[in-house]
Scaffold this motif. Structure first.
Motif, PDB file in Angstrom:
ATOM      1  N   SER A 125       0.745  -1.020   0.303  1.00  0.00           N
ATOM      2  CA  SER A 125       0.058  -0.238   0.355  1.00  0.00           C
ATOM      3  C   SER A 125       0.701   1.457  -0.075  1.00  0.00           C
ATOM      4  N   SER A 126       0.443   2.462  -0.385  1.00  0.00           N
ATOM      5  CA  SER A 126       0.890   3.166  -0.454  1.00  0.00           C
ATOM      6  C   SER A 126       1.060   4.020   0.716  1.00  0.00           C
ATOM      7  N   ALA A 127       0.386   3.712   1.518  1.00  0.00           N
ATOM      8  CA  ALA A 127       0.529   4.278   3.125  1.00  0.00           C
ATOM      9  C   ALA A 127       1.474   4.554   3.722  1.00  0.00           C
ATOM     10  N   ARG A 128       2.409   3.270   3.053  1.00  0.00           N
ATOM     11  CA  ARG A 128       3.623   3.025   4.032  1.00  0.00           C
ATOM     12  C   ARG A 128       4.692   4.908   3.829  1.00  0.00           C
ATOM     13  N   LYS A 129       4.007   5.594   2.640  1.00  0.00           N
ATOM     14  CA  LYS A 129       5.050   6.531   2.927  1.00  0.00           C
ATOM     15  C   LYS A 129       5.350   6.907   4.385  1.00  0.00           C
ATOM     16  N   ARG A 130       4.301   6.729   5.238  1.00  0.00           N
ATOM     17  CA  ARG A 130       5.037   7.537   6.811  1.00  0.00           C
ATOM     18  C   ARG A 130       5.825   7.330   6.653  1.00  0.00           C
ATOM     19  N   HIS A 131       6.262   6.634   6.733  1.00  0.00           N
ATOM     20  CA  HIS A 131       7.826   6.077   6.700  1.00  0.00           C
ATOM     21  C   HIS A 131       9.046   6.636   6.572  1.00  0.00           C
ATOM     22  N   LEU A 132       9.047   7.347   4.865  1.00  0.00           N
ATOM     23  CA  LEU A 132       9.508   8.414   4.628  1.00  0.00           C
ATOM     24  C   LEU A 132       9.551   8.778   4.720  1.00  0.00           C
ATOM     25  N   CYS A 447      15.266  -0.164  -0.158  1.00  0.00           N
ATOM     26  CA  CYS A 447      13.586   0.402  -0.013  1.00  0.00           C
ATOM     27  C   CYS A 447      13.227   0.581   1.745  1.00  0.00           C
ATOM     28  N   PHE A 448      13.486  -0.339   2.646  1.00  0.00           N
ATOM     29  CA  PHE A 448      12.980  -0.974   3.470  1.00  0.00           C
ATOM     30  C   PHE A 448      13.613  -0.895   4.427  1.00  0.00           C
ATOM     31  N   ILE A 449      15.217  -0.838   4.127  1.00  0.00           N
ATOM     32  CA  ILE A 449      15.952  -0.774   5.243  1.00  0.00           C
ATOM     33  C   ILE A 449      16.717   0.541   5.981  1.00  0.00           C
ATOM     34  N   SER A 450      17.037   0.557   4.810  1.00  0.00           N
ATOM     35  CA  SER A 450      17.681   2.230   5.119  1.00  0.00           C
ATOM     36  C   SER A 450      17.141   3.405   5.079  1.00  0.00           C
ATOM     37  N   PRO A 451      15.762   3.572   4.534  1.00  0.00           N
ATOM     38  CA  PRO A 451      15.280   5.144   5.226  1.00  0.00           C
ATOM     39  C   PRO A 451      14.944   5.325   6.638  1.00  0.00           C
ATOM     40  N   ALA A 452      14.598   4.268   8.029  1.00  0.00           N
ATOM     41  CA  ALA A 452      14.989   3.918   8.917  1.00  0.00           C
ATOM     42  C   ALA A 452      16.251   4.687   9.431  1.00  0.00           C
ATOM     43  N   LEU A 453      17.846   4.085   8.717  1.00  0.00           N
ATOM     44  CA  LEU A 453      18.321   4.835   9.132  1.00  0.00           C
ATOM     45  C   LEU A 453      18.911   5.960   8.917  1.00  0.00           C
ATOM     46  N   ASN A 454      18.602   6.654   7.667  1.00  0.00           N
ATOM     47  CA  ASN A 454      18.887   7.685   7.602  1.00  0.00           C
ATOM     48  C   ASN A 454      18.138   8.732   8.326  1.00  0.00           C
ATOM     49  N   ARG A 455      16.741   7.798   7.971  1.00  0.00           N
ATOM     50  CA  ARG A 455      16.306   9.128   9.629  1.00  0.00           C
ATOM     51  C   ARG A 455      16.723   9.237  10.642  1.00  0.00           C
ATOM     52  N   LEU A 456      17.324   8.641  11.052  1.00  0.00           N
ATOM     53  CA  LEU A 456      17.562   8.107  12.704  1.00  0.00           C
ATOM     54  C   LEU A 456      19.695   9.403  12.567  1.00  0.00           C
ATOM     55  N   VAL A 457      19.677   9.241  11.776  1.00  0.00           N
ATOM     56  CA  VAL A 457      21.192  10.524  11.417  1.00  0.00           C
ATOM     57  C   VAL A 457      20.464  11.232  11.395  1.00  0.00           C
ATOM     58  N   ALA A 458      19.620  11.491  10.580  1.00  0.00           N
ATOM     59  CA  ALA A 458      19.123  13.290  10.471  1.00  0.00           C
ATOM     60  C   ALA A 458      18.610  13.522  11.716  1.00  0.00           C
ATOM     61  N   ALA A 459      18.303  12.875  12.433  1.00  0.00           N
ATOM     62  CA  ALA A 459      18.056  13.248  13.612  1.00  0.00           C
ATOM     63  C   ALA A 459      18.780  13.367  14.545  1.00  0.00           C
ATOM     64  N   ASN A 460      19.969  12.509  14.483  1.00  0.00           N
ATOM     65  CA  ASN A 460      21.142  12.365  15.666  1.00  0.00           C
ATOM     66  C   ASN A 460      22.792  12.015  14.589  1.00  0.00           C
ATOM     67  N   PRO A 461      22.991  13.744  14.310  1.00  0.00           N
ATOM     68  CA  PRO A 461      24.418  12.957  13.198  1.00  0.00           C
ATOM     69  C   PRO A 461      24.755  12.423  13.800  1.00  0.00           C
ATOM     70  N   HIS A 462      25.301  12.720  15.223  1.00  0.00           N
ATOM     71  CA  HIS A 462      26.871  11.810  16.178  1.00  0.00           C
ATOM     72  C   HIS A 462      26.351  10.836  16.333  1.00  0.00           C
ATOM     73  N   VAL A 463      25.235  10.192  15.415  1.00  0.00           N
ATOM     74  CA  VAL A 463      25.055   8.235  16.661  1.00  0.00           C
ATOM     75  C   VAL A 463      26.079   7.363  15.882  1.00  0.00           C
ATOM     76  N   THR A 464      25.593   6.295  15.797  1.00  0.00           N
ATOM     77  CA  THR A 464      27.664   5.655  15.683  1.00  0.00           C
ATOM     78  C   THR A 464      26.323   4.177  14.932  1.00  0.00           C
TER      79      THR A 464
END
Length: 667
Positions: A125-132, A447-464
């Motif tokens: 479903s296109s409802a996955r947009k909320r994850h991106l 498509c499924f895993i990297s977006p979550a990690l990219n959002r994390l780095v955007a919110a917390n730039p110095h996370v390892t």
């Protein structure tokens, strides 16, 4: 009941070669009939029950009746919960089959589930947009309650509870176990630190993991196995100060007592280890590679497993068996330690930037999250648990996130069948020129895993972020263990993400971390032989102690038969198992020092324990087959530089087990 089923019941629940008592056999048949269980499924549930009750797996009529009542109570609770919960409509990819059978399958086992046929596809479903979309940091804190591990968690991990929506999961954020509860749980910082507070140092040579798998030779295999026995003989000689003349071959007839070093093995390739099948395998140089049966009647207790290197004091007076009088201790590696200047530099780094270096106050402790795949349930590819974990790491400004594979699980039903489509909103982000038919598993990861990690780095730039592969990862062409890191290119991962080998030893500041994604704890539990009064009667700590004493991340050899491993999401076939490349097993050794922290993801109940001064963590699986799982959060306080117990040369032991608070938490 067929003879084959009866033989399997005797093998699983019997003691040695003795047949099951008629009343016990009748009770086992009753449980199988009432709950529609096979022998393997019932045995897995029985083991989980024994772990929860902290009791031995030896069967008795009373314990089986209590086990049956526990199953019934769990089923009734699950039925009541499902009746009161309104299941949310799934927005991700869902297999077309299986829904019709779910109502008739009481325990939700996969025996009656059919794989979608070729040609079928299920649209996401296109409802996955909320994850991106870029998440908003909620800063809402919940105070999780503490409660003991429940039988529902055990049954859920075995697929015995029907699937439900991730948003309808029970008690999210609940802390189910705390280690070092006396250490306070600090409040998260109000803003991210100005720079990374973590410095990584490799303790293993990752380049060696890039070997060519499946190219081993039999001669190399025998040499590797022989060398390990001889290395331990030298360790035992030095530790116990034994003369070389006191060592001998267990297979040689001799009335005098000798010390024999060898590998525990089973006399049958197909059988399980028991007192009758237990043999000691000698090396080529020390005993001509002979195998000799062991007589353990002189021991008050014992704990062995196939592949274990042991030093036994005893004699072989009959030329038929080696009578063991004593099992000599094999010393563990020394504890990790650092000099005071190094510890001070790591402590100063915890202030989070040069502007805060002159602060007189104690620096904030490190916050590290540990999680293990699978990261999505069997009936979808939403990866909701992973997105939730990354949001949690962003909310709390975690210093590090350690993720163990599998990431794209080869045993996920939809991945195994290939019966799914990329959602339209994801395809739009890939560009109009992208051809969906050219998509690979790297595309699925992106498509499924990297977006979550990219959002994390955007919110917390110095996370390892550390990613550890698994032999079940379809994106890793290196499918044997020890395992090389999979390539980062084309995955869309942020720069803060680092992919390491499996297993891997590295330092996070001063703390030495060892991690392996193999489920060695479960396989050791399946294969170990325990009798009498063992040195360590506690199951979970005993299993972890095996790795520390054997100085190896996978000391079991040969590994458990794949047919005896837990069933996964796919209907046909067997799990991949350990996938050992024996010629390179030396890459799985712990080198020079004991890890301060040992992370061992397993299907056994999650836990955090101190074993031989090592903090052992099983975070559990973030997503179970039919529901949400658990992760571990470690709060590591800075080292105390005022210790008065510095070793010679000004070295201070890290003692991470004393200053780390670990919380096993429901996602």
């Amino acid at each position: 009941m067929s003879d084959e089923t009866l033989a399997e019941l005797t093998e699983r629940f019997g003691t040695g070669d003795e047949p099951l008592q008629p009343d016990i056999l009748s009770e086992l048949k009753s449980i199988m009939r009432l709950y529609g269980l096979g022998v393997s499924d019932m045995f897995f549930k029985w083991e989980s029950y024994c772990i929860k009750m902290d009791m031995d797996t030896k069967t008795s009529l009373d314990s089986l009746r209590a086990f049956k009542q526990d199953l019934q109570d769990a089923l009734e609770r699950s039925t009541r919960t499902q009746a009161n919960v309104k299941t949310e409509k799934r927005v991700g990819a869902t297999p077309r089959t299986g829904a019709k059978n779910s109502s008739s399958d009481v325990f939700g086992m996969l025996d009656n589930m059919t794989t979608p046929g070729p040609g079928r596809s299920t649209k996401l479903s296109s409802a996955r947009k909320r994850h991106l979309e870029t998440p908003s940091v909620s800063r809402i804190k919940t105070v999780p309650a503490s409660s003991p591990l429940k039988i529902e968690d055990q049954l859920n991990s075995l697929g015995a509870i029907p699937p439900s929506s991730f948003n309808d999961r029970q008690n999210p954020g609940e802390v189910i176990e705390v280690l070092n509860e006396q250490l306070p749980a600090p409040e998260p910082p109000i803003a991210p630190f100005g720079e990374s507070r973590i410095r990584l140092t490799a303790g293993s040579d990752q380049k060696k993991l890039g070997y060519r798998p499946l190219f081993m030779k039999h001669s190399e295999t025998s040499e590797i196995l022989d060398d390990r026995i001889e290395e331990f003989a030298k360790i035992v000689m030095d530790h116990h100060q034994i003369e070389e003349s006191a060592f001998g071959s267990a297979a040689r007839k001799d009335t005098s007592e000798v010390v024999a070093v060898g590998r525990i093995a089973c006399d049958s390739a197909e059988g399980r280890l028991n007192a009758a099948s237990l043999v000691l395998e000698t090396s080529s140089s020390m005993g001509n590679a002979f195998r000799v049966p062991l007589n353990l009647k002189q021991l008050k207790g014992h704990q062995f497993f196939p592949g274990q290197i042991v030093a036994l004091r005893g004699s072989n007076t009959t030329d038929r068996e080696f009578t063991v009088n004593e099992v000599l201790e094999i010393p563990p590696l020394p504890n990790a330690a650092s000099d005071t200047l190094t510890l001070k530099a790591h402590r100063d780094r915890l202030h989070g930037g040069p502007d805060a270096m002159d602060s007189d106050s104690d620096p904030a402790p490190l916050s590290i999250l540990f999680a293990s795949g699978p990261y999505t349930a069997d009936d979808n590819l939403d990866f909701e648990p992973l997105h939730t974990l990354c949001t949690r790491a962003a909310d709390t400004y975690a210093d590090a996130l350690v993720l163990a594979g599998p990431f794209i699980d080869s045993e996920h039903p939809m991945i195994a069948s290939g019966d799914f489509d990329l959602p339209e909103d994801v395809l739009s982000h890939l560009g109009s020129s992208f051809d969906p038919d050219s998509a690979t598993m790297a595309t699925v990861f992106k498509c499924f895993i990297s977006p979550a990690l990219n959002r994390l780095v955007a919110a917390n730039p110095h996370v390892t972020i550390l990613l550890v592969p698994s032999v079940r990862d379809v994106i890793d062409s290196h499918s044997s263990w020890p395992q090389d890191a999979f390539p980062k290119r084309e995955l869309g991962l942020p720069k803060a993400a680092k992919i390491i080998g499996n297993p891997m030893t590295l330092s996070i500041n001063e703390a030495v971390l060892g991690i392996s994604t193999q489920d060695v704890l479960f396989e050791l539990r399946q294969e170990e032989l325990v009798g009498g009064r063992p040195a360590d009667p506690m199951l979970l700590s005993r299993l972890a102690r095996y790795l520390i004493e054997q100085r190896h991340y996978f000391p079991l050899f040969p590994p458990t038969d794949r047919r005896r491993l837990p069933k996964m999401g796919t209907e046909e076939g067997v799990p991949p198992g350990a996938m050992l490349d024996v010629s390179y097993l030396k890459l799985g050794e712990m080198l020079n020092i004991r890890p301060d922290i040992l992370v061992l993801p397993s299907s056994l109940p999650p836990f955090a324990k101190v074993v031989e001064s090592v903090l052992v963590i099983n975070p559990g699986y973030l997503s179970k087959r039919r529901g949400a799982g658990t992760y571990a959060r470690m709060t590591l306080y800075p080292p105390d530089l005022s210790q008065g117990d510095a070793a010679a040369g000004g070295m201070l032991a890290h003692k991470v087990f004393e200053r780390a608070r670990v919380e096993i938490t429901r996602i």
